[in-house]
Design a protein around this motif. Structure first.
Motif, PDB file in Angstrom:
ATOM      1  N   PHE A  71       0.831  -1.209   0.000  1.00  0.00           N
ATOM      2  CA  PHE A  71       0.000   0.000   0.000  1.00  0.00           C
ATOM      3  C   PHE A  71       0.864   1.258   0.000  1.00  0.00           C
ATOM      4  O   PHE A  71       0.508   2.261  -0.631  1.00  0.00           O
ATOM      5  CB  PHE A  71      -0.934  -0.018   1.217  1.00  0.00           C
ATOM      6  N   GLU A  72       1.998   1.225   0.725  1.00  0.00           N
ATOM      7  CA  GLU A  72       2.896   2.379   0.704  1.00  0.00           C
ATOM      8  C   GLU A  72       3.432   2.620  -0.706  1.00  0.00           C
ATOM      9  O   GLU A  72       3.486   3.764  -1.182  1.00  0.00           O
ATOM     10  CB  GLU A  72       4.049   2.138   1.681  1.00  0.00           C
ATOM     11  N   ASP A  73       3.810   1.507  -1.401  1.00  0.00           N
ATOM     12  CA  ASP A  73       4.285   1.649  -2.789  1.00  0.00           C
ATOM     13  C   ASP A  73       3.185   2.209  -3.681  1.00  0.00           C
ATOM     14  O   ASP A  73       3.435   3.035  -4.563  1.00  0.00           O
ATOM     15  CB  ASP A  73       4.740   0.289  -3.326  1.00  0.00           C
ATOM     16  N   LYS A  74       1.944   1.745  -3.451  1.00  0.00           N
ATOM     17  CA  LYS A  74       0.820   2.218  -4.269  1.00  0.00           C
ATOM     18  C   LYS A  74       0.603   3.720  -4.071  1.00  0.00           C
ATOM     19  O   LYS A  74       0.357   4.446  -5.036  1.00  0.00           O
ATOM     20  CB  LYS A  74      -0.438   1.438  -3.886  1.00  0.00           C
ATOM     21  N   ILE A  75       0.692   4.192  -2.814  1.00  0.00           N
ATOM     22  CA  ILE A  75       0.497   5.625  -2.533  1.00  0.00           C
ATOM     23  C   ILE A  75       1.574   6.458  -3.214  1.00  0.00           C
ATOM     24  O   ILE A  75       1.291   7.452  -3.901  1.00  0.00           O
ATOM     25  CB  ILE A  75       0.498   5.855  -1.002  1.00  0.00           C
ATOM     26  N   VAL A  76       2.847   6.036  -3.064  1.00  0.00           N
ATOM     27  CA  VAL A  76       3.949   6.806  -3.652  1.00  0.00           C
ATOM     28  C   VAL A  76       3.872   6.788  -5.178  1.00  0.00           C
ATOM     29  O   VAL A  76       4.050   7.813  -5.842  1.00  0.00           O
ATOM     30  CB  VAL A  76       5.302   6.250  -3.160  1.00  0.00           C
ATOM     31  N   MET A  77       3.592   5.603  -5.760  1.00  0.00           N
ATOM     32  CA  MET A  77       3.525   5.495  -7.221  1.00  0.00           C
ATOM     33  C   MET A  77       2.367   6.314  -7.777  1.00  0.00           C
ATOM     34  O   MET A  77       2.470   6.912  -8.860  1.00  0.00           O
ATOM     35  CB  MET A  77       3.391   4.028  -7.625  1.00  0.00           C
ATOM     36  N   LYS A  80       3.530   9.964  -7.749  1.00  0.00           N
ATOM     37  CA  LYS A  80       4.500  10.212  -8.827  1.00  0.00           C
ATOM     38  C   LYS A  80       3.825  10.205 -10.193  1.00  0.00           C
ATOM     39  O   LYS A  80       4.183  10.987 -11.087  1.00  0.00           O
ATOM     40  CB  LYS A  80       5.605   9.165  -8.780  1.00  0.00           C
ATOM     41  N   ALA A  81       2.832   9.302 -10.383  1.00  0.00           N
ATOM     42  CA  ALA A  81       2.132   9.246 -11.668  1.00  0.00           C
ATOM     43  C   ALA A  81       1.397  10.549 -11.948  1.00  0.00           C
ATOM     44  O   ALA A  81       1.370  11.039 -13.087  1.00  0.00           O
ATOM     45  CB  ALA A  81       1.152   8.071 -11.675  1.00  0.00           C
ATOM     46  N   VAL A  82       0.782  11.160 -10.912  1.00  0.00           N
ATOM     47  CA  VAL A  82       0.075  12.435 -11.098  1.00  0.00           C
ATOM     48  C   VAL A  82       1.061  13.547 -11.431  1.00  0.00           C
ATOM     49  O   VAL A  82       0.839  14.361 -12.340  1.00  0.00           O
ATOM     50  CB  VAL A  82      -0.728  12.773  -9.830  1.00  0.00           C
ATOM     51  N   LEU A  83       2.208  13.585 -10.728  1.00  0.00           N
ATOM     52  CA  LEU A  83       3.173  14.661 -10.947  1.00  0.00           C
ATOM     53  C   LEU A  83       3.796  14.610 -12.331  1.00  0.00           C
ATOM     54  O   LEU A  83       4.315  15.631 -12.821  1.00  0.00           O
ATOM     55  CB  LEU A  83       4.273  14.600  -9.881  1.00  0.00           C
ATOM     56  N   LEU A  84       3.755  13.448 -12.985  1.00  0.00           N
ATOM     57  CA  LEU A  84       4.287  13.354 -14.346  1.00  0.00           C
ATOM     58  C   LEU A  84       3.504  14.228 -15.334  1.00  0.00           C
ATOM     59  O   LEU A  84       3.997  14.538 -16.416  1.00  0.00           O
ATOM     60  CB  LEU A  84       4.271  11.898 -14.828  1.00  0.00           C
ATOM     61  N   ASN A  85       2.276  14.646 -14.964  1.00  0.00           N
ATOM     62  CA  ASN A  85       1.459  15.477 -15.847  1.00  0.00           C
ATOM     63  C   ASN A  85       1.823  16.961 -15.772  1.00  0.00           C
ATOM     64  O   ASN A  85       1.292  17.765 -16.545  1.00  0.00           O
ATOM     65  CB  ASN A  85      -0.027  15.289 -15.510  1.00  0.00           C
ATOM     66  N   GLY A  86       2.690  17.344 -14.838  1.00  0.00           N
ATOM     67  CA  GLY A  86       3.194  18.725 -14.777  1.00  0.00           C
ATOM     68  C   GLY A  86       2.078  19.747 -14.637  1.00  0.00           C
ATOM     69  O   GLY A  86       1.226  19.664 -13.738  1.00  0.00           O
ATOM     70  N   ASN A  87       2.052  20.695 -15.534  1.00  0.00           N
ATOM     71  CA  ASN A  87       1.085  21.801 -15.460  1.00  0.00           C
ATOM     72  C   ASN A  87      -0.315  21.400 -15.908  1.00  0.00           C
ATOM     73  O   ASN A  87      -1.246  22.220 -15.843  1.00  0.00           O
ATOM     74  CB  ASN A  87       1.566  22.970 -16.318  1.00  0.00           C
ATOM     75  N   LYS A  88      -0.491  20.190 -16.393  1.00  0.00           N
ATOM     76  CA  LYS A  88      -1.803  19.752 -16.864  1.00  0.00           C
ATOM     77  C   LYS A  88      -2.706  19.282 -15.726  1.00  0.00           C
ATOM     78  O   LYS A  88      -3.855  18.909 -15.954  1.00  0.00           O
ATOM     79  CB  LYS A  88      -1.636  18.599 -17.857  1.00  0.00           C
ATOM     80  N   ILE A  89      -2.209  19.321 -14.514  1.00  0.00           N
ATOM     81  CA  ILE A  89      -2.991  18.818 -13.377  1.00  0.00           C
ATOM     82  C   ILE A  89      -4.177  19.742 -13.109  1.00  0.00           C
ATOM     83  O   ILE A  89      -4.036  20.968 -13.015  1.00  0.00           O
ATOM     84  CB  ILE A  89      -2.119  18.708 -12.121  1.00  0.00           C
ATOM     85  N   ASN A  90      -5.363  19.160 -13.014  1.00  0.00           N
ATOM     86  CA  ASN A  90      -6.572  19.886 -12.636  1.00  0.00           C
ATOM     87  C   ASN A  90      -7.515  18.914 -11.929  1.00  0.00           C
ATOM     88  O   ASN A  90      -7.194  17.731 -11.752  1.00  0.00           O
ATOM     89  CB  ASN A  90      -7.241  20.524 -13.858  1.00  0.00           C
ATOM     90  N   LYS A  95      -9.548  13.368 -10.658  1.00  0.00           N
ATOM     91  CA  LYS A  95     -10.660  12.414 -10.551  1.00  0.00           C
ATOM     92  C   LYS A  95     -10.397  11.180 -11.404  1.00  0.00           C
ATOM     93  O   LYS A  95     -10.650  10.041 -10.990  1.00  0.00           O
ATOM     94  CB  LYS A  95     -11.974  13.071 -10.977  1.00  0.00           C
ATOM     95  N   GLU A  96      -9.890  11.425 -12.638  1.00  0.00           N
ATOM     96  CA  GLU A  96      -9.604  10.305 -13.535  1.00  0.00           C
ATOM     97  C   GLU A  96      -8.513   9.409 -12.953  1.00  0.00           C
ATOM     98  O   GLU A  96      -8.635   8.177 -12.962  1.00  0.00           O
ATOM     99  CB  GLU A  96      -9.183  10.846 -14.903  1.00  0.00           C
ATOM    100  N   TYR A  97      -7.444  10.029 -12.416  1.00  0.00           N
ATOM    101  CA  TYR A  97      -6.344   9.230 -11.858  1.00  0.00           C
ATOM    102  C   TYR A  97      -6.768   8.519 -10.572  1.00  0.00           C
ATOM    103  O   TYR A  97      -6.326   7.393 -10.303  1.00  0.00           O
ATOM    104  CB  TYR A  97      -5.136  10.123 -11.587  1.00  0.00           C
ATOM    105  N   ALA A  98      -7.614   9.166  -9.765  1.00  0.00           N
ATOM    106  CA  ALA A  98      -8.088   8.518  -8.539  1.00  0.00           C
ATOM    107  C   ALA A  98      -8.859   7.247  -8.866  1.00  0.00           C
ATOM    108  O   ALA A  98      -8.725   6.213  -8.207  1.00  0.00           O
ATOM    109  CB  ALA A  98      -8.966   9.480  -7.730  1.00  0.00           C
ATOM    110  N   TYR A  99      -9.656   7.323  -9.943  1.00  0.00           N
ATOM    111  CA  TYR A  99     -10.422   6.143 -10.341  1.00  0.00           C
ATOM    112  C   TYR A  99      -9.507   5.068 -10.901  1.00  0.00           C
ATOM    113  O   TYR A  99      -9.595   3.893 -10.528  1.00  0.00           O
ATOM    114  CB  TYR A  99     -11.468   6.554 -11.376  1.00  0.00           C
ATOM    115  N   LYS A 100      -8.612   5.455 -11.821  1.00  0.00           N
ATOM    116  CA  LYS A 100      -7.741   4.469 -12.470  1.00  0.00           C
ATOM    117  C   LYS A 100      -6.771   3.823 -11.477  1.00  0.00           C
ATOM    118  O   LYS A 100      -6.505   2.629 -11.564  1.00  0.00           O
ATOM    119  CB  LYS A 100      -6.950   5.129 -13.600  1.00  0.00           C
ATOM    120  N   LEU A 101      -6.238   4.616 -10.555  1.00  0.00           N
ATOM    121  CA  LEU A 101      -5.228   4.098  -9.624  1.00  0.00           C
ATOM    122  C   LEU A 101      -5.840   3.458  -8.381  1.00  0.00           C
ATOM    123  O   LEU A 101      -5.127   2.904  -7.560  1.00  0.00           O
ATOM    124  CB  LEU A 101      -4.271   5.224  -9.213  1.00  0.00           C
ATOM    125  N   GLY A 102      -7.178   3.586  -8.243  1.00  0.00           N
ATOM    126  CA  GLY A 102      -7.839   2.906  -7.127  1.00  0.00           C
ATOM    127  C   GLY A 102      -7.556   3.551  -5.786  1.00  0.00           C
ATOM    128  O   GLY A 102      -7.376   2.837  -4.807  1.00  0.00           O
TER     129      GLY A 102
END
Length: 651
Positions: A71-77, A80-90, A95-102
């Protein structure tokens, strides 16, 4: 002439009394020995069960740590996956990443502690208070951090576990996973479930588990917990010592063997296991055995008395009366009367023959005085020989009885020792090429290979080729001096086709006449099943059963090292809409159907992995031709599309 009768007291009664007393003394000695052996076997049984439970608890704690790390790896990953989107984060992206990443929460904090974007609209604009954990993280030099404990979120009134990943510009992604999801994964390793499994044994009264602070973590059993007084021993056990003693519950009239043993995790003592075993049923069985033995001893004594009286005392008394009638001075013509079925008929014939001789001697005594004296000496020698023969026969009979009692005692000890241990014995004659398996092992496996059997035939019956070779290799390491014995773990098929694991240990006894192997088989099937379950959870997705991201990393390293291939990332179109319209249960069923399809499409050089949410990875190995790779991927996608259509129609 004064007539004397035979003294029956010295001949029969005293030896009979000695025999009866010996029977009762032997029975009482057997009772005391059996009582001691039962207690020792109960303690040994309790120690083995306690060790097994302690090891199982340690394995559970290891599994729980692995789940927490996952679970710790899942939280960190996820961060990091969200931060890869840089300035596109909104908000929409979160919401999309929360659903996909569970994950339940995704919040982007600026460097002032304010939520700029969130997958939960109400959280946008909230500012973290000064005592919030994110404030400590902002001041730290860490780039990522996961809170150790689950805590309550004030805004949602839910319990979550949070983690944080820091961006280069100072902004921070907060990831939250619901505590219920974590508890569901940890539930199967709850120590209470484990203890409930062992308490089914009728001889186990209770099992109690303390943590390292001596607080009760789990308790199972029908024994009143307030009667368990472990305090005098807890400090001693925390220092690594196992304590075994006896306790008597006067109210319940129960003799109890109490065992306290330290529980280890990663080489450190993390708690104490306390177990109580009842001796009540065993003591009752021993009392019944003693009572039955007493009755049998009394019955045997009565039978002996009856036989001695009928076959020895009465015939001797009659013989004594007959012998008292002999008058060598007044009536040389008297002969002892011989009856039908007379027990002393032969002896009476000898006596009558002797009387005939005496009569002849007396008639010729004056003429043959020296001959008469010689005959008297011959008669005395004959009597002495009869007496010596009688004593020799009695000594041989007593010796045979002694050997028989010793053999029965040794046989009982051997049977108790075998039944009390979870093992079976085997013996191999290396010169004859034969093996002899104990009856307990044959009953355990459900096979009929009694007595000596051909070694190759037995190995072919119960062992697979791989395990046979492993056992042979262990034997050659031993005979060449690389180990002090044969130690190997092998699996066997019993008569019902079930696979069972055994630990084999053996040593060779060599002498001039024979070379033999003597060994023990101990079943370890339960430990092997636990190892396989933990390994599967570590490398497979819990929903679909497909290999997970950790297995992908391991496999990908082997592909990069050993050859060529391709990595294809794919997801399911409109999967979010399917979940929203048909529900998450249907969505999960769809993911399982896709996984079943991938399992059917799997080939030697094509592997499928679940990456997260509705995303999957196709890993193609040992293929350089781009067109062939594209063709295989197209074939998979086309067939998958048809499969999804069928599922949607059915839904």
């Amino acid at each position: 002439m004064k007539k004397k009768k035979i003294n029956l007291t010295n001949i029969a009664i005293i030896p009979l009394i000695v025999v009866i007393i010996s029977i009762f003394l032997t029975m009482f000695s057997t009772y005391l020995t059996g009582s001691k052996m039962i207690k020792n076997n109960t303690k040994e049984f309790g120690l083995n069960i306690a060790k097994e439970v302690a090891v199982a608890i340690e394995n559970n704690e290891t599994s729980l740590r692995k789940i927490d790390r996952a679970f710790e790896d899942k939280i960190v990953m996820a961060g990091k996956a969200v931060l890869l989107n840089g300035n596109k984060i909104n908000n929409t992206l979160l919401k999309e990443y929360a659903y996909k990443l569970g994950v339940f929460e995704l919040n982007l904090f600026n460097n002032e502690g304010k939520i700029v974007y969130s997958n939960i609209d109400e959280y946008v604009g909230l500012i973290a208070p000064e005592n919030h954990p994110i404030r400590r993280f902002m001041k730290s030099s860490y780039s990522e951090w996961v809170e150790e404990d689950i805590r309550k979120d004030v805004s949602s009134d839910r319990y979550l576990r949070y983690g944080y990943v820091k961006n280069k510009d100072g902004s921070i992604i907060q990831v939250g996973i619901l505590a219920n999801e974590i508890y569901e994964q940890r539930r199967i390793f709850n120590p209470q479930i484990l203890l409930n499994h062992y308490i089914n044994d009728d001889n186990i009264l209770y099992i109690l588990l303390y943590d390292k602070n001596l607080s009760v973590v789990s308790y199972v059993g029908n024994f009143q917990q307030e009667k368990i007084n472990d305090k005098p021993y807890l400090d001693e056990v925390l220092n690594g010592k196992t304590v075994v003693n006896e306790m008597i519950d006067k109210e319940g009239e129960i003799n109890i063997v109490k065992i306290l043993m330290p529980v280890f995790s990663e080489g450190k003592i993390t708690g104490i296991l306390s177990m109580g075993l009842s001796l009540k049923s065993l003591v009752i069985s021993l009392y019944k055995y003693f009572a039955i033995s007493l009755l049998m001893a009394l019955l045997t004594s009565l039978i002996i008395l009856f036989i001695v009286n009928k076959k020895i005392l009465k015939p001797i008394d009659v013989l004594s009366e007959d012998l008292s009638q002999i008058d060598l001075e007044g009536n040389l013509e008297y002969r002892v009367e011989i009856f039908e079925n007379d027990d002393f008929a032969d002896l009476k014939r000898v006596i009558n023959e002797m009387l005939d001789k005496i009569n002849g001697y007396v008639n010729n005594i004056k003429e043959h005085k020296e001959e008469l004296l010689a005959s008297n000496e011959e008669l005395a020698a004959t009597v002495e020989q009869l007496s010596a023969a009688e004593e020799e026969l009695r000594a041989q009979y007593e010796e045979i009885q002694s050997y028989n009692e010793r053999l029965q005692e040794l046989q009982q000890k051997y049977e108790i020792a075998i039944e009390g241990s979870n093992s079976a014995v085997w013996e191999i004659d290396l010169e004859k090429g034969t093996i002899n398996l104990s009856e307990s092992f044959l009953q355990m496996m459900g096979i009929s290979l009694y007595g000596e059997n051909d070694l190759s035939k037995v190995f072919d019956t119960v062992l697979e080729e791989e395990d046979k070779q492993r056992l042979i290799d262990s034997y050659y390491r031993y005979i060449h001096g690389y180990s002090d014995g044969i130690y190997s773990q092998i699996k066997m098929k019993d008569s019902k086709g079930r696979t069972r694991w055994f630990l084999i240990s053996a040593r060779c006894i060599k002498d001039i006449k024979a070379r033999k192997l003597y060994g023990i088989l101990t079943e370890i099937t339960r430990l092997k099943e636990q190892e396989e379950a933990i390994t599967f959870l570590a490398y497979n997705d819990h929903l679909t059963g497909l290999p997970n991201r950790r297995m992908l990393e391991k496999t990908f390293k082997e592909v990069v090292k050993d050859g060529h291939g391709a990595v294809v990332l794919m997801d399911l179109d409109n999967f979010k809409n399917i979940n929203d319209t048909k529900g998450h249960v249907f969505g999960d069923a769809l993911l399982k159907s896709v996984s079943e399809f991938f399992s059917q499409m799997k080939e030697e050089n094509i592997n499928f992995f679940r990456f997260g949410g509705d995303e999957f990875i196709i890993l193609i190995k040992d293929e350089k031709d781009t067109e062939k790779i594209e063709g295989k991927v197209k074939n998979i996608i086309d067939n998958l599309a048809e499969k999804i259509k069928d599922v949607l129609k059915g839904g």
